[in-house]
Structure formats: structure tokens, C-alpha cells
Scaffold this motif. Structure first.
Motif, PDB file in Angstrom:
ATOM      1  N   PRO A  39      -7.418   5.282   1.799  1.00 52.71           N
ATOM      2  CA  PRO A  39      -6.059   4.847   2.164  1.00 52.71           C
ATOM      3  C   PRO A  39      -5.113   6.025   2.442  1.00 52.71           C
ATOM      4  O   PRO A  39      -4.320   5.975   3.381  1.00 52.71           O
ATOM      5  CB  PRO A  39      -5.596   4.052   0.942  1.00 52.71           C
ATOM      6  CG  PRO A  39      -6.861   3.557   0.317  1.00 52.71           C
ATOM      7  CD  PRO A  39      -7.860   4.660   0.537  1.00 52.71           C
ATOM      8  N   LEU A  43      -5.848   7.362   5.880  1.00 46.87           N
ATOM      9  CA  LEU A  43      -5.263   6.504   6.922  1.00 46.87           C
ATOM     10  C   LEU A  43      -3.764   6.757   7.060  1.00 46.87           C
ATOM     11  O   LEU A  43      -3.234   6.826   8.167  1.00 46.87           O
ATOM     12  CB  LEU A  43      -5.528   5.031   6.612  1.00 46.87           C
ATOM     13  CG  LEU A  43      -6.972   4.557   6.790  1.00 46.87           C
ATOM     14  CD1 LEU A  43      -7.129   3.139   6.274  1.00 46.87           C
ATOM     15  CD2 LEU A  43      -7.395   4.652   8.236  1.00 46.87           C
ATOM     16  N   PHE A  65      -1.816  -1.713  12.349  1.00 43.50           N
ATOM     17  CA  PHE A  65      -3.068  -2.188  11.758  1.00 43.50           C
ATOM     18  C   PHE A  65      -3.488  -1.293  10.603  1.00 43.50           C
ATOM     19  O   PHE A  65      -3.901  -1.767   9.546  1.00 43.50           O
ATOM     20  CB  PHE A  65      -4.177  -2.243  12.818  1.00 43.50           C
ATOM     21  CG  PHE A  65      -5.515  -2.603  12.245  1.00 43.50           C
ATOM     22  CD1 PHE A  65      -5.775  -3.899  11.820  1.00 43.50           C
ATOM     23  CD2 PHE A  65      -6.507  -1.640  12.107  1.00 43.50           C
ATOM     24  CE1 PHE A  65      -7.002  -4.235  11.270  1.00 43.50           C
ATOM     25  CE2 PHE A  65      -7.734  -1.963  11.558  1.00 43.50           C
ATOM     26  CZ  PHE A  65      -7.987  -3.264  11.137  1.00 43.50           C
ATOM     27  N   SER A  66      -3.381   0.032  10.782  1.00 39.35           N
ATOM     28  CA  SER A  66      -3.792   0.949   9.712  1.00 39.35           C
ATOM     29  C   SER A  66      -2.871   0.842   8.509  1.00 39.35           C
ATOM     30  O   SER A  66      -3.294   1.053   7.373  1.00 39.35           O
ATOM     31  CB  SER A  66      -3.870   2.389  10.220  1.00 39.35           C
ATOM     32  OG  SER A  66      -2.586   2.935  10.402  1.00 39.35           O
ATOM     33  N   TRP A 111      -1.548  -1.981   7.427  1.00 40.37           N
ATOM     34  CA  TRP A 111      -2.070  -3.138   6.705  1.00 40.37           C
ATOM     35  C   TRP A 111      -3.383  -2.776   6.012  1.00 40.37           C
ATOM     36  O   TRP A 111      -3.593  -3.093   4.843  1.00 40.37           O
ATOM     37  CB  TRP A 111      -2.292  -4.299   7.685  1.00 40.37           C
ATOM     38  CG  TRP A 111      -3.067  -5.431   7.089  1.00 40.37           C
ATOM     39  CD1 TRP A 111      -2.577  -6.432   6.305  1.00 40.37           C
ATOM     40  CD2 TRP A 111      -4.473  -5.665   7.224  1.00 40.37           C
ATOM     41  NE1 TRP A 111      -3.598  -7.277   5.934  1.00 40.37           N
ATOM     42  CE2 TRP A 111      -4.771  -6.832   6.487  1.00 40.37           C
ATOM     43  CE3 TRP A 111      -5.506  -5.005   7.885  1.00 40.37           C
ATOM     44  CZ2 TRP A 111      -6.057  -7.344   6.396  1.00 40.37           C
ATOM     45  CZ3 TRP A 111      -6.785  -5.516   7.798  1.00 40.37           C
ATOM     46  CH2 TRP A 111      -7.052  -6.675   7.063  1.00 40.37           C
ATOM     47  N   LEU A 112      -4.265  -2.055   6.739  1.00 36.17           N
ATOM     48  CA  LEU A 112      -5.597  -1.742   6.228  1.00 36.17           C
ATOM     49  C   LEU A 112      -5.542  -0.808   5.026  1.00 36.17           C
ATOM     50  O   LEU A 112      -6.279  -1.004   4.055  1.00 36.17           O
ATOM     51  CB  LEU A 112      -6.450  -1.117   7.340  1.00 36.17           C
ATOM     52  CG  LEU A 112      -7.904  -0.815   6.989  1.00 36.17           C
ATOM     53  CD1 LEU A 112      -8.644  -2.097   6.636  1.00 36.17           C
ATOM     54  CD2 LEU A 112      -8.585  -0.094   8.155  1.00 36.17           C
ATOM     55  N   ASP A 113      -4.670   0.208   5.052  1.00 38.33           N
ATOM     56  CA  ASP A 113      -4.674   1.142   3.920  1.00 38.33           C
ATOM     57  C   ASP A 113      -4.241   0.469   2.621  1.00 38.33           C
ATOM     58  O   ASP A 113      -4.784   0.739   1.557  1.00 38.33           O
ATOM     59  CB  ASP A 113      -3.913   2.442   4.219  1.00 38.33           C
ATOM     60  CG  ASP A 113      -2.414   2.295   4.291  1.00 38.33           C
ATOM     61  OD1 ASP A 113      -1.856   1.308   3.817  1.00 38.33           O
ATOM     62  OD2 ASP A 113      -1.784   3.208   4.861  1.00 38.33           O
ATOM     63  N   LYS A 162      -4.680  -2.758   1.940  1.00 37.57           N
ATOM     64  CA  LYS A 162      -5.792  -3.646   1.596  1.00 37.57           C
ATOM     65  C   LYS A 162      -6.914  -2.864   0.917  1.00 37.57           C
ATOM     66  O   LYS A 162      -7.443  -3.267  -0.122  1.00 37.57           O
ATOM     67  CB  LYS A 162      -6.292  -4.311   2.881  1.00 37.57           C
ATOM     68  CG  LYS A 162      -7.176  -5.471   2.679  1.00 37.57           C
ATOM     69  CD  LYS A 162      -6.361  -6.712   2.525  1.00 37.57           C
ATOM     70  CE  LYS A 162      -7.252  -7.928   2.636  1.00 37.57           C
ATOM     71  NZ  LYS A 162      -6.646  -9.076   2.015  1.00 37.57           N
ATOM     72  N   LEU A 163      -7.282  -1.721   1.503  1.00 38.54           N
ATOM     73  CA  LEU A 163      -8.357  -0.901   0.935  1.00 38.54           C
ATOM     74  C   LEU A 163      -7.958  -0.299  -0.408  1.00 38.54           C
ATOM     75  O   LEU A 163      -8.785  -0.221  -1.323  1.00 38.54           O
ATOM     76  CB  LEU A 163      -8.751   0.216   1.909  1.00 38.54           C
ATOM     77  CG  LEU A 163      -9.411  -0.217   3.213  1.00 38.54           C
ATOM     78  CD1 LEU A 163      -9.699   0.996   4.087  1.00 38.54           C
ATOM     79  CD2 LEU A 163     -10.685  -1.002   2.943  1.00 38.54           C
TER      80      LEU A 163
END
Length: 196
Positions: A20, A23, A56-57, A59-61, A63-64
């Protein structure tokens, strides 16, 4: 045994090399690239793609970080910093290109400027440098991250421009409102924490 547990928690919180955080760091590096694309060659397609990738990244970081138990102090600092820098860079680009009015470009960062007093007050009372990000703050940031690519698309000629303008302005107005409302909630939180 309890001391070990405390050490483990602190060690986990002090981690730097996590997916994360990587990212978030890549998002930070994308900010000057985005500004160059918008103000230099005016490669709006690439700029919009970079904005979408940044959203998107973001949101993704998060989440991860939760799924892989990789939350850290550094992540809690650079993730919102990357968001704010993207928002600021996008506002600068949109204003200089004549896509949005000055009042919108000033309304969003003005909230952050007005909240600069909070970290020193929190530190003085023994709390961290910042409060946890509130859901409304995340929602406002997300709405603004949707608004900006749409407003860029709305500034072009094409069948999509009118639809992009409607949705872009809706997200921009709602995002700005939520962003400010979250700021009010942060002030209330700080007042409650520092009352004593």
C-alpha cells in the motif's frame, strides 16, 4: 509477553516497505507527470487515464492495507497527502486551462488551509499528528476524483461532452460539499478530544 505484543504492534505500525505504501508513493510521483501532461503537451487523454489510475490505486491501497494487515503510520500520512496533491494539481490544471472557475479551485484547498491548526493542537494533547480519515472525507475525495476527469472530458468537443459536464459538475458540487462537511466534523472531533 505483553511487552512483545506491544513491540510487535509498534513494529507493524512503523513499517515503510509495504505494497500500500508503494502504491501511495507511485501516486505521489504521478502528480508532476499529470501537471506536465495537462499544461505541457495538453495530452488530456493520458492525463485523464492517469487520474483514473490514481483514483483506482487510492481505493486499492486502502483495500490491500486492511486485507493484508499492512496499515502503517507512513501510509496514514502519505495516502491522504497524495489525494490532496492530486486534487490541488487537478484544480490548478483545470483553472489554467479555463475549464473551471476560480471559486471552485479555491473552495477545496481553503478547507485544508483552515484546518492547519489541528495537528499541533492534537500533538499538544498527546494524540497523533492527524485524526483518522472520516467516511465523509473519503466520500468527498472520491466524488472530486470522479469529477475532475469528467470535467476534462466536458471541455472537449464530442458527443460525450454534455453528459460529462452534467456528471462532472454534480460530482464536483457534491464532492466539495462533503469535503467541507467532513472538515466541520474534524473540528468537532478535535474540540471533543481537547475539551479537558
Amino acid at each position: 509477553m505483553p511487552a512483545c505484543r506491544v513491540w510487535g504492534v509498534n513494529a507493524a505500525e512503523d513499517r515503510i516497505w509495504t505494497v500500500p505504501n508503494l502504491l501511495s508513493a507511485l501516486r505521489l510521483l504521478g502528480v508532476p507527470v499529470f501537471l506536465w501532461l495537462v499544461l505541457g503537451p495538453r495530452a488530456d487523454g493520458w492525463a485523464v487515464a492517469l487520474l483514473m489510475l490514481a483514483g483506482f490505486s487510492d481505493w486499492l491501497d486502502g483495500k490491500l492495507a486492511r486485507a493484508w494487515n499492512q496499515t502503517s503510520r507512513l501510509g496514514r500520512l502519505i495516502d491522504p497527502l497524495a489525494d490532496r496533491l492530486y486534487i490541488l494539481a487537478t484544480l490548478v490544471g483545470l483553472v489554467l486551462r479555463g475549464v473551471i472557475p476560480w471559486w471552485l479551485a479555491l473552495a477545496v484547498p481553503l478547507r485544508d488551509i483552515l484546518l492547519l491548526w489541528m495537528p499541533p493542537v492534537l500533538r499538544r494533547h498527546g494524540y497523533g499528528p492527524a485524526l483518522p480519515v472520516h467516511f465523509l472525507g473519503k466520500a468527498g475525495t472520491a466524488a472530486l476524483m470522479y469529477a475532475f476527469p469528467l470535467l476534462f472530458l466536458a471541455s472537449h468537443e464530442g458527443w460525450y461532452a454534455e453528459i460529462a459536464a452534467i456528471f462532472g459538475w454534480a460530482f464536483a458540487i457534491w464532492g466539495t460539499g462533503l469535503y467541507w462537511w467532513a472538515g466541520v466534523l474534524y473540528v468537532v472531533q478535535v474540540r471533543q478530544l481537547t475539551k479537558g
